[in-house]
Design an enzyme around this catalytic site. Sequence first.
Site, PDB file in Angstrom:
ATOM      1  N   ARG A 232     -85.380   3.447 -57.587  1.00 17.05           N
ATOM      2  CA  ARG A 232     -86.534   2.651 -57.992  1.00 17.05           C
ATOM      3  C   ARG A 232     -86.270   1.171 -57.762  1.00 17.05           C
ATOM      4  NH1 ARG A 232     -89.177   6.248 -57.571  1.00 17.05           N
ATOM      5  NH2 ARG A 232     -90.657   7.262 -58.945  1.00 17.05           N
ATOM      6  N   GLU A 261     -94.407  -2.727 -54.806  1.00 22.80           N
ATOM      7  CA  GLU A 261     -94.706  -1.838 -53.674  1.00 22.80           C
ATOM      8  C   GLU A 261     -96.200  -1.801 -53.414  1.00 22.80           C
ATOM      9  OE1 GLU A 261     -92.889   2.032 -54.076  1.00 22.80           O
ATOM     10  OE2 GLU A 261     -90.899   1.184 -54.295  1.00 22.80           O
ATOM     11  N   HIS A 279     -90.637   3.742 -49.206  1.00 21.84           N
ATOM     12  CA  HIS A 279     -90.587   4.761 -50.273  1.00 21.84           C
ATOM     13  C   HIS A 279     -90.772   6.171 -49.677  1.00 21.84           C
ATOM     14  CE1 HIS A 279     -91.271   5.244 -54.871  1.00 21.84           C
ATOM     15  NE2 HIS A 279     -90.712   6.332 -54.374  1.00 21.84           N
TER      16      HIS A 279
HETATM   17  N1  LIG Z   1     -87.300   7.359 -53.332  1.00 20.91           N
HETATM   18  C1  LIG Z   1     -87.986   8.412 -53.701  1.00 20.91           C
HETATM   19  O1  LIG Z   1     -88.935   8.804 -53.064  1.00 20.91           O
HETATM   20  C2  LIG Z   1     -87.540   9.162 -54.898  1.00 20.91           C
HETATM   21  C3  LIG Z   1     -86.954   8.510 -55.936  1.00 20.91           C
HETATM   22  N2  LIG Z   1     -86.554   9.218 -57.036  1.00 20.91           N
HETATM   23  C4  LIG Z   1     -85.934   8.494 -58.127  1.00 20.91           C
HETATM   24  O2  LIG Z   1     -84.553   8.793 -58.160  1.00 20.91           O
HETATM   25  C5  LIG Z   1     -84.074   8.605 -59.476  1.00 20.91           C
HETATM   26  C6  LIG Z   1     -83.134   9.734 -59.870  1.00 20.91           C
HETATM   27  O3  LIG Z   1     -83.804  10.983 -59.825  1.00 20.91           O
HETATM   28  P1  LIG Z   1     -83.084  12.327 -60.349  1.00 20.91           P
HETATM   29  O4  LIG Z   1     -81.699  12.367 -59.881  1.00 20.91           O
HETATM   30  O5  LIG Z   1     -83.995  13.441 -60.025  1.00 20.91           O
HETATM   31  O6  LIG Z   1     -83.110  12.040 -61.907  1.00 20.91           O
HETATM   32  P2  LIG Z   1     -82.152  12.650 -63.020  1.00 20.91           P
HETATM   33  O7  LIG Z   1     -82.876  12.475 -64.300  1.00 20.91           O
HETATM   34  O8  LIG Z   1     -81.688  14.001 -62.651  1.00 20.91           O
HETATM   35  O9  LIG Z   1     -80.902  11.658 -63.000  1.00 20.91           O
HETATM   36  C7  LIG Z   1     -80.946  10.362 -63.479  1.00 20.91           C
HETATM   37  C8  LIG Z   1     -79.589  10.085 -64.088  1.00 20.91           C
HETATM   38  O10 LIG Z   1     -79.491   8.699 -64.383  1.00 20.91           O
HETATM   39  C9  LIG Z   1     -78.654   8.597 -65.506  1.00 20.91           C
HETATM   40  N3  LIG Z   1     -78.744   7.276 -66.105  1.00 20.91           N
HETATM   41  C10 LIG Z   1     -79.684   6.798 -66.935  1.00 20.91           C
HETATM   42  N4  LIG Z   1     -79.379   5.540 -67.293  1.00 20.91           N
HETATM   43  C11 LIG Z   1     -78.215   5.221 -66.666  1.00 20.91           C
HETATM   44  C12 LIG Z   1     -77.411   4.065 -66.640  1.00 20.91           C
HETATM   45  N5  LIG Z   1     -77.746   2.971 -67.335  1.00 20.91           N
HETATM   46  N6  LIG Z   1     -76.297   4.087 -65.892  1.00 20.91           N
HETATM   47  C13 LIG Z   1     -75.944   5.192 -65.199  1.00 20.91           C
HETATM   48  N7  LIG Z   1     -76.681   6.329 -65.177  1.00 20.91           N
HETATM   49  C14 LIG Z   1     -77.806   6.332 -65.903  1.00 20.91           C
HETATM   50  C15 LIG Z   1     -79.125   9.699 -66.416  1.00 20.91           C
HETATM   51  O11 LIG Z   1     -78.165  10.034 -67.390  1.00 20.91           O
HETATM   52  C16 LIG Z   1     -79.361  10.823 -65.406  1.00 20.91           C
HETATM   53  O12 LIG Z   1     -78.239  11.679 -65.307  1.00 20.91           O
HETATM   54  C17 LIG Z   1     -85.307   8.452 -60.344  1.00 20.91           C
HETATM   55  O13 LIG Z   1     -85.533   7.090 -60.589  1.00 20.91           O
HETATM   56  C18 LIG Z   1     -86.408   8.952 -59.483  1.00 20.91           C
HETATM   57  O14 LIG Z   1     -87.639   8.417 -59.808  1.00 20.91           O
HETATM   58  C19 LIG Z   1     -86.680  10.573 -57.114  1.00 20.91           C
HETATM   59  C20 LIG Z   1     -87.264  11.260 -56.097  1.00 20.91           C
HETATM   60  C21 LIG Z   1     -87.800  10.596 -54.936  1.00 20.91           C
HETATM   61  O1  LIG Z   2     -94.402  10.731 -54.362  1.00 24.78           O
HETATM   62  C1  LIG Z   2     -93.499  10.173 -53.732  1.00 24.78           C
HETATM   63  O2  LIG Z   2     -93.358  10.248 -52.532  1.00 24.78           O
HETATM   64  C2  LIG Z   2     -92.497   9.364 -54.535  1.00 24.78           C
HETATM   65  C3  LIG Z   2     -91.453  10.234 -55.112  1.00 24.78           C
HETATM   66  C4  LIG Z   2     -90.704   9.538 -56.158  1.00 24.78           C
HETATM   67  O3  LIG Z   2     -90.447   8.375 -56.108  1.00 24.78           O
HETATM   68  C5  LIG Z   2     -90.276  10.315 -57.324  1.00 24.78           C
HETATM   69  O4  LIG Z   2     -90.426  11.542 -57.294  1.00 24.78           O
HETATM   70  O5  LIG Z   2     -89.791   9.693 -58.278  1.00 24.78           O
END
Ligand SMILES: NC(=O)C1=CN([C@@H]2O[C@H](COP(=O)(O)OP(=O)(O)OC[C@H]3O[C@@H](n4cnc5c(N)ncnc54)[C@H](O)[C@@H]3O)[C@@H](O)[C@H]2O)C=CC1
Ligand SMILES: O=C(O)CCC(=O)C(=O)O
Length: 527
Positions: A232, A261, A279
């Site tokens: 993010r 964004e 993104h």
């Molecule tokens: N670029 C994109 O299109 C996408 C971005 N994302 C983003 O990726 C990120 C991670 O997604 P997931 O792995 O599925 O989530 P998840 O919930 O499985 O993992 C997030 C981890 O961050 C940890 N965390 C929280 N605060 C923290 C801190 N201060 N320091 C270190 N670790 C901390 C949590 O304990 C958790 O294990 C989210 O922000 C999500 O929105 C997800 C999918 C697509």
């Molecule tokens: O919808 C998308 O492509 C963004 C995905 C994403 O950032 C998320 O799943 O957190």
Amino acid sequence: MFKVLVSDPISEDGIRALLDSDQVQVDQKTDLSPEALKETIPEYDGLIVRSQTKVTKEILECATKLKVIGRAGVGVDTIDLEAATEHGVIVVNAPNGNTISTCEHTFAMLMASARNIPQAHKTLTEGNWDRKTYKGVELKGKTLGIVGMGRIGTEVSKRAKAFQMNVIGYDPFLTEERASQIGIQKGDLDKIYENADFITVHTPLIKETHHLINKSAFQKMKKGVRIVNCARGGIIDETALLEAIDEGIVARAALDVFEEEPPTDNPLVGKPEVIVTPHLGASTSEAQLYVAEDVSQEILNILSDQPFQNAVNMPAVNDETRKILEPYYLLSEKLGEMMIQLAKQPPRHIKISYAGTLTDFNTELVTRTFVKGLLSHYLGEKVNIVNATHLAKQYGLSYSVENTTASLGYSGLISVTLTTDEGEYSAAGTLFDGLGPRIVHVNQYTIDIAPTDRLLYIQHTDVPGIIGHVGSLLGKHEINIATMQVGRKQVGGQAIMMLTIDKALSEEVLGELLQVDHIHSAKNIDL
Ligand SMILES: NC(=O)C1=CN([C@@H]2O[C@H](COP(=O)(O)OP(=O)(O)OC[C@H]3O[C@@H](n4cnc5c(N)ncnc54)[C@H](O)[C@@H]3O)[C@@H](O)[C@H]2O)C=CC1
Ligand SMILES: O=C(O)CCC(=O)C(=O)O
């Protein structure tokens, strides 16, 4: 027929279950302005979004029928969760469907930043054959710091291992045991800053992670570090990143996400050391299919009152637990409705104790159902199990929950105490095999009554003849008594009577009842 609005581009194959359902009408309107969304949202029971639609407080205020928002993705930072909860709207996401795609995009960014692929591509397509400027670095033997070892961070670590990188992971929930299972080192932020050649962030954007990677963090990093953000915008302070690039601390940054964004006038975009994508982490056919399938199924489940898994503002309960706890939901709701009617002053605190088999389960939904019952008596239909505890807080009503061994011989017992400014009210209920919910204690008197539609609660002194008086008075007014229970603590002391009746007593009849010697109070209870 339920109506579901899809307000962002979503895989059509992924929402097939909704399109094919004869319970649901799906409208796909992906170019609505916030104003247009406000106007149309009152028609809908469900809303599906990606990250384009911002579900704001103002939109939720107009969403009078809305029951569920499905986020086809992970991050719910585009949805005002507090407002959704306040309005009783369940928010579900699709946490697993895009993990691999986002992890692979992260790896692509990592490799592109190691080998300068986008920059080299650009110069070559502009007609220059420049092999000197774009000398890169190997991944093998380098240290990768992963901040956030959740789903995506963990998948990234596996791929980094395959590239023979040393991985240091930091996550507040990462134990030594799990780190060694994955084959990485558990570290903290300072250890990552000190040792990492590459750093990638995979946390949500929350208060604690906003500008987590800031000026002081960059000052601690190794010179020449490469940094990736496919999580993010806002986790990395963009101003501090720009400075760190100019100071030569950061050699390359690869960004899929931005504080604003789409980015406008962002000096990082176009800077030669920075690789950018708009993104795209989750933008693969597979991820889009999976997340759309996942949220569609969750929305169908919620609209048809079936169990669901991925609510972000509600606890998840598996099928087996749900079957066991379901009868207790009715009991706890009725207990809540009864107790608010027994209390003579506004409650300040609720204490709920679970005993017996109930202590083996996550009873949060039972608690929420109790609070719902208690609040809905005066607040009506706006209260549901999504917003009940949130609304309670707004009214200054706190609650505490405990598991105890005091089951009093019942297989599962819910005991509740309401504290008011002028005293406490208590009740307890259980389930009897074949008989369903029973109230077994009221204000410390032992009774046994089913929480049916209409009860009459009488406080009196334990003297002969009271039951007869009550019976004949109700008979005189043609009020049929279905059951009657009397509870006392000692002979001749204070006692209560609870009756199941077929029709509520009018004010006049209640007045007459209070004229009877030794009757101190009488109250209709509507359940
Ligand atoms: N670029 C994109 O299109 C996408 C971005 N994302 C983003 O990726 C990120 C991670 O997604 P997931 O792995 O599925 O989530 P998840 O919930 O499985 O993992 C997030 C981890 O961050 C940890 N965390 C929280 N605060 C923290 C801190 N201060 N320091 C270190 N670790 C901390 C949590 O304990 C958790 O294990 C989210 O922000 C999500 O929105 C997800 C999918 C697509
Ligand atoms: O919808 C998308 O492509 C963004 C995905 C994403 O950032 C998320 O799943 O957190």
